[in-house]
Design a protein around this motif. Structure first.
Motif: not given
Length: 114
Positions: A40, A86, A88-89, A114
Motif C-alpha cells: 500500500a 476490505k 484497507e486491502e 467503501s
C-alpha cells in the motif's frame, strides 16, 4: 530471465471478490515457493499468501478464511482468490517466485472502495 505477469486487479466494492493471476514464463515446478505480496502507499511490501512446489499453503492472518492461493501447473499460473475484500486491502499486489533467487512481477492494482 524469468517473467511473471500479473493480471486480474481492478476496482471492487467492499465485500466484493477478485481473482488475481500470475503467469510464469517457465514451469512453476522449478520454483520452491510462489506467492503474493501487497504494498500500500507509504507502507512496506508484505506477504499475503504463499504456496510451495508440493502445494503447501500459508496465509497472512488478515487473509485467512477469505483468500485462497492455488496453482495450475499445466498453465504455469498461480492464482489468488480474494473474497470479502476490505478498503484497507487497497494496494498493488505482486507475484513472487523463488528458486535460488527471487523474481517479481510488475504488480497489479487492487482498489477496494467503501
Amino acid at each position: 530471465q524469468v517473467q511473471l505477469v500479473e493480471s486480474g486487479g481492478g476496482l471492487v466494492q467492499a465485500g466484493g471478490s477478485l481473482r488475481l493471476s500470475c503467469a510464469a514464463s517457465r514451469s512453476i515446478f522449478s520454483f520452491n515457493t510462489m506467492g503474493w505480496f501487497c504494498q500500500a502507499p507509504g507502507k512496506q511490501r508484505e506477504v499475503v499468501a504463499t504456496i510451495t512446489s508440493s502445494g503447501r499453503t500459508n496465509y497472512a492472518d488478515s487473509g485467512k478464511g477469505r483468500f485462497t492461493i492455488s496453482r495450475d501447473n499445466a498453465k504455469n499460473t498461480v492464482y489468488l482468490q480474494m473474497n470479502s475484500l476490505k478498503p484497507e486491502e487497497t494496494a498493488v499486489y505482486y507475484c513472487n517466485a523463488q528458486d535460488h533467487q527471487g523474481y517479481w512481477g510488475q504488480g497489479t492494482q487492487v482498489t477496494v472502495s467503501s
